[in-house]
Design an enzyme around this catalytic site. Structure first.
Site, PDB file in Angstrom:
ATOM      1  N   ASP A 123      22.913  22.082  46.244  1.00  0.00           N
ATOM      2  CA  ASP A 123      24.328  22.312  45.912  1.00  0.00           C
ATOM      3  C   ASP A 123      24.818  23.721  46.226  1.00  0.00           C
ATOM      4  O   ASP A 123      25.984  24.026  45.986  1.00  0.00           O
ATOM      5  CB  ASP A 123      24.566  21.990  44.427  1.00  0.00           C
ATOM      6  CG  ASP A 123      23.688  22.813  43.502  1.00  0.00           C
ATOM      7  OD1 ASP A 123      22.656  23.343  43.969  1.00  0.00           O
ATOM      8  OD2 ASP A 123      24.024  22.930  42.313  1.00  0.00           O
ATOM      9  N   GLU A 209      11.442  32.394  39.264  1.00  0.00           N
ATOM     10  CA  GLU A 209      11.314  33.218  40.465  1.00  0.00           C
ATOM     11  C   GLU A 209      10.281  34.316  40.245  1.00  0.00           C
ATOM     12  O   GLU A 209       9.398  34.531  41.083  1.00  0.00           O
ATOM     13  CB  GLU A 209      12.678  33.836  40.832  1.00  0.00           C
ATOM     14  CG  GLU A 209      13.760  32.792  41.168  1.00  0.00           C
ATOM     15  CD  GLU A 209      14.485  32.190  39.965  1.00  0.00           C
ATOM     16  OE1 GLU A 209      14.073  32.477  38.809  1.00  0.00           O
ATOM     17  OE2 GLU A 209      15.457  31.436  40.179  1.00  0.00           O
TER      18      GLU A 209
HETATM   19  N1  UDP Z   1      17.210  18.894  40.458  1.00  0.00           N
HETATM   20  C1  UDP Z   1      16.198  17.939  40.360  1.00  0.00           C
HETATM   21  N2  UDP Z   1      16.068  17.214  39.197  1.00  0.00           N
HETATM   22  C2  UDP Z   1      16.899  17.397  38.122  1.00  0.00           C
HETATM   23  C3  UDP Z   1      17.915  18.366  38.218  1.00  0.00           C
HETATM   24  C4  UDP Z   1      18.033  19.105  39.392  1.00  0.00           C
HETATM   25  O1  UDP Z   1      15.440  17.755  41.320  1.00  0.00           O
HETATM   26  O2  UDP Z   1      16.731  16.708  37.091  1.00  0.00           O
HETATM   27  C5  UDP Z   1      17.358  19.671  41.708  1.00  0.00           C
HETATM   28  C6  UDP Z   1      18.807  19.791  42.202  1.00  0.00           C
HETATM   29  O3  UDP Z   1      19.119  18.737  43.100  1.00  0.00           O
HETATM   30  C7  UDP Z   1      18.817  21.160  42.867  1.00  0.00           C
HETATM   31  C8  UDP Z   1      17.771  21.939  42.073  1.00  0.00           C
HETATM   32  O4  UDP Z   1      16.934  20.977  41.428  1.00  0.00           O
HETATM   33  O5  UDP Z   1      18.427  21.101  44.231  1.00  0.00           O
HETATM   34  C9  UDP Z   1      18.404  22.842  41.006  1.00  0.00           C
HETATM   35  O6  UDP Z   1      19.203  22.047  40.152  1.00  0.00           O
HETATM   36  P1  UDP Z   1      20.723  22.403  39.844  1.00  0.00           P
HETATM   37  O7  UDP Z   1      21.407  22.782  41.107  1.00  0.00           O
HETATM   38  O8  UDP Z   1      21.313  21.285  39.070  1.00  0.00           O
HETATM   39  O9  UDP Z   1      20.510  23.650  38.896  1.00  0.00           O
HETATM   40  P2  UDP Z   1      21.400  24.937  38.655  1.00  0.00           P
HETATM   41  O10 UDP Z   1      22.381  25.064  39.775  1.00  0.00           O
HETATM   42  O11 UDP Z   1      22.051  24.684  37.347  1.00  0.00           O
HETATM   43  O12 UDP Z   1      20.429  26.049  38.637  1.00  0.00           O
HETATM   44 MN    MN Z   2      22.581  24.375  41.623  1.00  0.00          MN
END
Ligand code: UDP
Ligand code: MN
Length: 260
Positions: A123, A209
């Site tokens: 995203d 990280e």
């Molecule tokens: N993701 C996943 N399983 C989950 C939630 C998220 O594989 O249950 C993946 C999501 O598609 C993305 C990454 O992990 O590529 C980070 O998630 P997200 O972008 O929702 O997190 P944030 O932006 O809040 O850090």
């Molecule tokens: Mn994200």
């Protein structure tokens, strides 16, 4: 030929998944020498992702000729984000990224020994120049990330000798390497030399990280700042609003019946 960038992308099923991956894929079609490792948060490969990757491969044939690898790894139930959980409650994408690292190590004989590893969430928003910046990473390179950590930009502070001397992070500044997942890349050699280096479900949010990087380098002097001494934002931690699907319940059949 350019060193290959291995992009590790965790992805999970939700209404906007195909849209997110379409946008990321469209970005990658402009980039040379990419190997996209997509890991579904699932026990089985889905038709949606299999179809997506088949179309994507065909599209990329006459463009950047991207290689793709489709993996799956389900987050165990106790670590899964429930529909009404706030998104920061549980770690996200952790085991999927580990699965990508494992794949690289298991395929060490067939991968580009000059390769670079980058964790690219589905995203985020990526400027094409980011891939040029990370391409010559010797150990670990780093750069600013926009719209993260409660700031317009969270970034390493760099001196005139192009060395990282600190951070501007305000969110959990006690982190050893207070940078976002999108803010660094690693040379494949380090990944292979440290076969036990992984992410973990056992650290609080924000510490993934640092947890990985301290297994790969000994201190900030080993970091290679990119993006003009970390003064340019080439990646943004964009997040997609949850779509409003309220009217679906009023229909006898879902609006996307027979539509992927
Ligand atoms: N993701 C996943 N399983 C989950 C939630 C998220 O594989 O249950 C993946 C999501 O598609 C993305 C990454 O992990 O590529 C980070 O998630 P997200 O972008 O929702 O997190 P944030 O932006 O809040 O850090
Ligand atoms: Mn994200």
């Amino acid at each position: 030929k350019l060193p290959t960038i291995y992009l590790i992308t965790p992805t999970y099923s939700r209404a906007e998944q195909k849209a997110e991956l379409t946008r990321l894929g469209n970005t990658l079609l402009h980039v040379e020498s990419i190997h996209w490792i997509l890991i579904e948060d699932s026990d089985f490969p889905s038709n949606l992702i299999s179809n997506f990757l088949a179309r994507f491969q065909a599209l990329s044939k006459n463009r950047s000729n991207i290689r793709v690898t489709h993996l799956v790894k389900r987050t165990p139930i106790e670590y899964r984000t429930k529909l009404n959980d706030p998104n920061w409650l549980k770690p996200r994408g952790v085991l999927q990224r580990n699965e990508g690292l494992k794949w690289l190590r298991n395929n060490r004989n067939n991968i580009d020994s000059r390769g670079i590893v980058y964790f690219a969430d589905d995203d985020n928003t990526y400027d094409l120049r980011l891939f040029d910046e990370m391409r010559d990473t010797k150990k670990v390179s780093c750069w600013p990330v926009g719209l993260v950590g409660g700031l317009m930009v969270e970034r390493p502070l760099v001196n005139d000798e192009n060395k990282v001397i600190g951070w501007n992070a305000v969110y959990k500044p006690e982190r050893l390497y207070p940078l976002d997942m999108a803010g660094f890349a690693v040379n494949i050699t380090l990944i292979l030399k440290n076969p036990k280096a992984f992410f973990t479900l056992k650290v609080p949010r924000g510490f993934q990280e640092s947890y990985l990087l301290k297994q790969l380098i000994s201190d900030i002097s080993e970091l290679e700042p990119k993006s003009d001494k970390c003064t340019q934002v080439l990646v943004w931690h964009t997040r997609t609003e949850r779509p409003n699907l309220k009217q679906e319940v009023k229909l006898k059949r879902p609006s996307n019946e027979n539509i992927e």
